[in-house]
Design an enzyme around this catalytic site. Structure first.
Site, PDB file in Angstrom:
ATOM      1  N   GLU A   1     -11.633   5.288   5.424  1.00 15.99           N
ATOM      2  CA  GLU A   1     -11.346   6.295   6.989  1.00 15.99           C
ATOM      3  C   GLU A   1     -12.819   7.231   7.299  1.00 15.99           C
ATOM      4  O   GLU A   1     -13.147   7.847   7.335  1.00 15.99           O
ATOM      5  CB  GLU A   1     -10.802   7.737   5.925  1.00 15.99           C
ATOM      6  CG  GLU A   1      -9.098   6.794   5.409  1.00 15.99           C
ATOM      7  CD  GLU A   1      -8.925   8.131   5.080  1.00 15.99           C
ATOM      8  OE1 GLU A   1      -8.747   9.588   4.823  1.00 15.99           O
ATOM      9  OE2 GLU A   1      -7.647   7.785   4.280  1.00 15.99           O
TER      10      GLU A   1
ATOM     11  N   TYR B   1       0.804  -1.283  -0.006  1.00 19.63           N
ATOM     12  CA  TYR B   1       0.071   0.129   0.094  1.00 19.63           C
ATOM     13  C   TYR B   1       0.672   0.939   0.092  1.00 19.63           C
ATOM     14  O   TYR B   1       2.174   1.095   1.075  1.00 19.63           O
ATOM     15  CB  TYR B   1      -0.856   0.380   1.394  1.00 19.63           C
ATOM     16  CG  TYR B   1      -1.691   1.782   1.559  1.00 19.63           C
ATOM     17  CD1 TYR B   1      -2.839   1.887   0.836  1.00 19.63           C
ATOM     18  CD2 TYR B   1      -1.582   2.577   2.163  1.00 19.63           C
ATOM     19  CE1 TYR B   1      -3.867   2.932   0.677  1.00 19.63           C
ATOM     20  CE2 TYR B   1      -1.559   3.513   2.828  1.00 19.63           C
ATOM     21  CZ  TYR B   1      -2.900   4.113   1.470  1.00 19.63           C
ATOM     22  OH  TYR B   1      -2.853   4.812   2.062  1.00 19.63           O
TER      23      TYR B   1
ATOM     24  N   ASN C   1       1.611  11.916   4.994  1.00 20.71           N
ATOM     25  CA  ASN C   1       0.893  11.561   6.558  1.00 20.71           C
ATOM     26  C   ASN C   1       1.581  11.870   7.604  1.00 20.71           C
ATOM     27  O   ASN C   1       2.332  11.811   8.175  1.00 20.71           O
ATOM     28  CB  ASN C   1       0.650  10.052   6.168  1.00 20.71           C
ATOM     29  CG  ASN C   1      -0.199   9.006   5.788  1.00 20.71           C
ATOM     30  OD1 ASN C   1      -1.064   9.403   6.516  1.00 20.71           O
ATOM     31  ND2 ASN C   1      -0.661   8.629   5.092  1.00 20.71           N
TER      32      ASN C   1
ATOM     33  N   HIS D   1      -3.652  16.611  -3.224  1.00 22.46           N
ATOM     34  CA  HIS D   1      -4.242  16.687  -1.397  1.00 22.46           C
ATOM     35  C   HIS D   1      -4.083  18.396  -0.989  1.00 22.46           C
ATOM     36  O   HIS D   1      -4.463  18.546   0.112  1.00 22.46           O
ATOM     37  CB  HIS D   1      -3.511  15.803  -0.876  1.00 22.46           C
ATOM     38  CG  HIS D   1      -4.055  14.055  -1.021  1.00 22.46           C
ATOM     39  ND1 HIS D   1      -4.210  13.856  -1.806  1.00 22.46           N
ATOM     40  CD2 HIS D   1      -4.205  13.317   0.116  1.00 22.46           C
ATOM     41  CE1 HIS D   1      -4.557  12.381  -1.526  1.00 22.46           C
ATOM     42  NE2 HIS D   1      -4.931  12.200  -0.402  1.00 22.46           N
TER      43      HIS D   1
ATOM     44  N   PHE E   1      -1.214   7.403  11.961  1.00 27.27           N
ATOM     45  CA  PHE E   1      -1.873   8.751  11.710  1.00 27.27           C
ATOM     46  C   PHE E   1      -2.392   9.657  12.323  1.00 27.27           C
ATOM     47  O   PHE E   1      -3.046  10.604  12.230  1.00 27.27           O
ATOM     48  CB  PHE E   1      -1.858   8.796  10.315  1.00 27.27           C
ATOM     49  CG  PHE E   1      -2.243   7.684   9.886  1.00 27.27           C
ATOM     50  CD1 PHE E   1      -4.321   7.846  10.413  1.00 27.27           C
ATOM     51  CD2 PHE E   1      -2.153   6.660   8.680  1.00 27.27           C
ATOM     52  CE1 PHE E   1      -5.094   6.829   9.446  1.00 27.27           C
ATOM     53  CE2 PHE E   1      -2.794   5.712   8.570  1.00 27.27           C
ATOM     54  CZ  PHE E   1      -4.895   5.787   9.093  1.00 27.27           C
TER      55      PHE E   1
ATOM     56  N   TYR F   1     -15.434  31.968  46.267  1.00 32.10           N
ATOM     57  CA  TYR F   1     -14.910  31.098  45.276  1.00 32.10           C
ATOM     58  C   TYR F   1     -13.823  30.704  44.802  1.00 32.10           C
ATOM     59  O   TYR F   1     -12.803  30.327  44.557  1.00 32.10           O
ATOM     60  CB  TYR F   1     -15.878  29.994  45.301  1.00 32.10           C
ATOM     61  CG  TYR F   1     -16.580  28.795  45.806  1.00 32.10           C
ATOM     62  CD1 TYR F   1     -16.882  28.788  47.074  1.00 32.10           C
ATOM     63  CD2 TYR F   1     -17.339  28.025  45.394  1.00 32.10           C
ATOM     64  CE1 TYR F   1     -17.457  27.850  48.177  1.00 32.10           C
ATOM     65  CE2 TYR F   1     -18.518  26.983  45.760  1.00 32.10           C
ATOM     66  CZ  TYR F   1     -18.581  27.271  47.347  1.00 32.10           C
ATOM     67  OH  TYR F   1     -19.166  26.593  48.038  1.00 32.10           O
TER      68      TYR F   1
ATOM     69  N   ARG G   1     -11.081  31.672  46.961  1.00 33.31           N
ATOM     70  CA  ARG G   1     -10.725  30.768  47.716  1.00 33.31           C
ATOM     71  C   ARG G   1     -10.495  30.036  46.781  1.00 33.31           C
ATOM     72  O   ARG G   1      -9.342  28.847  48.201  1.00 33.31           O
ATOM     73  CB  ARG G   1     -12.277  30.392  48.771  1.00 33.31           C
ATOM     74  CG  ARG G   1     -12.384  29.470  50.142  1.00 33.31           C
ATOM     75  CD  ARG G   1     -12.983  29.510  51.030  1.00 33.31           C
ATOM     76  NE  ARG G   1     -14.109  29.470  50.657  1.00 33.31           N
ATOM     77  CZ  ARG G   1     -15.172  29.119  50.531  1.00 33.31           C
ATOM     78  NH1 ARG G   1     -15.425  28.300  51.265  1.00 33.31           N
ATOM     79  NH2 ARG G   1     -16.840  29.631  50.736  1.00 33.31           N
TER      80      ARG G   1
END
Length: 496
Positions: free
Chosen positions: A410, A52, A194, A82, A326, A278, A281
């Site tokens: 994905e 791959y 990646n 991409h 990834f 608060y 404190r």
């Protein structure tokens, strides 16, 4: 001097390299690992095995075999297809940290990226050739595909880069420096895009800012407590030793240091006030919880910084593993947690600011002696409240969402890039929220004179007064807020 791919890097190391890129280099060991990994990929390409990303298509196209002759074109096509990010460019420092982190990961020798490519990235970093990367487009799944594609476009002579504060075409800058575009070999494009370096850069720079703001928030609380003439008893060591969380113990210790030798606190040791609200404190418990979140994210970010996060991982010429290193979930969850932790510092700060305006315990209403004609500090608290609410809306965890991509290949994504961006937005708002509290606190101290504060509080007061005078009547106090915020951004306050 740090060695890419060999040494263990810390966030402090990254910040040092950011300020001086020559603080890191490749040595013989790193180069040997890089060359061996590249050779392993070349042997896989020459074999008849299907692996791959080396001789197949990507994502849902993983079942399409690519010939040896087409492998270079495959990597080029991968990057240009991409690079689809949108939105404003991220700040240059984010791009630079992405480059540092990517160089370090690739230099570990499991990615098959050539020495020539890695050395070009180092040269770009040293010469200030910083890629322009859009802020949106990553789902944090196969890492940060879109932003990393923009980050490496300049290796091919494409895209745009920063030159000083201008955005210019890469081709023009490469010619200026006598550099030619590179041609990528098998696996190189995939190794370059990646990974989680966009998410990681936001975590690293956010943590670096958060570290200072955590310290400043403690000091700011001490300034307010002095102005309010609150009690120091909630910070006693014995109280926190019986609920021993690291963060709260550290904050309590710091508060004791900041309030040491305070005339204000001594002046009402035996008054009839039983306890403070608060927000005064519970500073150790609230600030301490945020510190615990910071430490958690820091630990995980430094683990990620020293990890290999691309895919597939090439172990040898015989073995490569297509896995999920990834995936951004490991940072997305703690980033969302830290976003909440940073927002809470602003939330409690705004409450302390409000207390100083109420006109109690010797302080005039709205911190002005001539209210009515003058609004005094009424409206800056509106700004603080608006920022606190904006931060609350940013606390929705991006990591709680997922949307399928890549035709379902994905099918679970982290959205960690959004987590990282929101974390830094909240920190930017927090700087302004703390500037309001510091402005109020300094004004409140004017009504406690001649009593002296602890050394750190006096120093903070004096620094503020170099930029902002005591408010006698209404003026453009928006400029005062911005002046104090600038002191915060420049880290001028002594917090340790």
């Amino acid at each position: 001097m740090k060695i890419y791919g060999v040494d263990t890097f810390t966030i402090t190391d990254v910040m040092a390299i950011l300020n001086n890129p020559k603080q890191a280099k490749l040595n013989k060991e790193a180069k040997q690992k890089i060359l061996k990994s590249q050779k392993n990929v070349q042997q896989i390409v020459a074999s008849d095995r299907t692996v791959y990303g080396i001789n197949t298509g990507f994502g849902p196209l993983c079942d399409v075999k690519i010939s040896e002759a087409e492998t270079a074109q495959l990597q080029y096509n991968l990057i240009i297809s991409h690079a689809v990010g949108v939105g404003k460019p991220i700040a240059k420092d984010y791009s630079r940290v992405m480059m540092i982190a990517k160089i370090h990961a690739l230099s570990k020798g499991f990615s098959g990226v050539s020495l020539e490519v890695i050395e070009r990235m180092i040269v770009m970093l040293e010469k200030g050739i910083i890629p322009v990367v859009p802020e949106q487009g990553s789902v944090g799944a196969s890492g940060d595909l879109a932003p990393l594609s923009h980050l490496v476009l300049p290796l091919l002579g494409l895209g745009k880069v920063w030159q000083n504060n201008e955005i210019v075409a890469t081709e023009k800058v490469l010619k200026k420096h006598g550099l030619k575009p590179l041609q990528l070999g098998p696996k190189e494009g995939l190794g370059l895009i990646n990974g989680t370096q966009f998410i990681l850069a936001h975590a690293i720079l956010g943590l670096n800012k958060f570290d200072y703001l955590l310290d400043l928030a403690d000091l700011t609380a001490a300034v307010s407590l002095e102005a309010y003439r609150g009690s120091a008893s909630p910070f006693k060591k014995e109280l926190h030793d019986i609920r021993p969380f690291d963060g709260s113990r550290k904050v309590a210790s710091r508060m004791r240091k900041f309030l040491k030798n305070s005339d204000n606190l001594k002046s009402h040791e035996f008054c009839d006030r039983v306890q403070d609200p608060y927000s005064m404190r519970c500073v150790p418990q609230v600030h301490g919880a945020s510190r615990n979140a910071y430490e958690h994210l820091k630990n995980l970010a430094e683990t990620e910084l020293n990890s290999v996060t691309d895919n597939p991982i090439v172990l040898s010429a015989e073995e490569s593993i297509s896995g999920g290193n990834f995936h951004g979930q490991l940072l997305a969850l703690p980033l969302d947690y830290c976003t909440l932790a940073a927002a809470e510092l602003g939330n409690i700060s705004d409450r302390r600011s409000y207390l100083l305006l109420e006109g109690q315990y010797g302080l005039p209403r709205l911190l002005t002696e001539s209210s009515g004609l003058n609004s005094g500090f009424m409206i800056p608290q509106y700004t603080s409240a608006a920022l606190v609410t904006e931060n609350k809306t940013l606390c929705f965890p991006a990591s709680a969402d997922s949307i399928p991509t890549s035709l379902g290949q994905e099918d679970h994504v982290s959205m960690g890039s959004i987590s990282g961006r929101k974390f830094n937005q909240v920190l930017g708002n927090l700087e302004n929220i703390l500037s309001v509290e510091l402005m109020f606190g300094a004004q409140g101290l004017e009504f406690r004179r001649p009593a002296k504060c602890g050394k750190f509080v006096e120093n903070a007061y004096s620094l503020i007064r170099t930029k902002v005078a005591k408010l006698e009547e209404d003026r453009l106090i928006g400029e005062d807020m911005l002046a104090i915020a600038e002191l915060i951004k420049e880290r001028k306050f002594e917090v340790n």
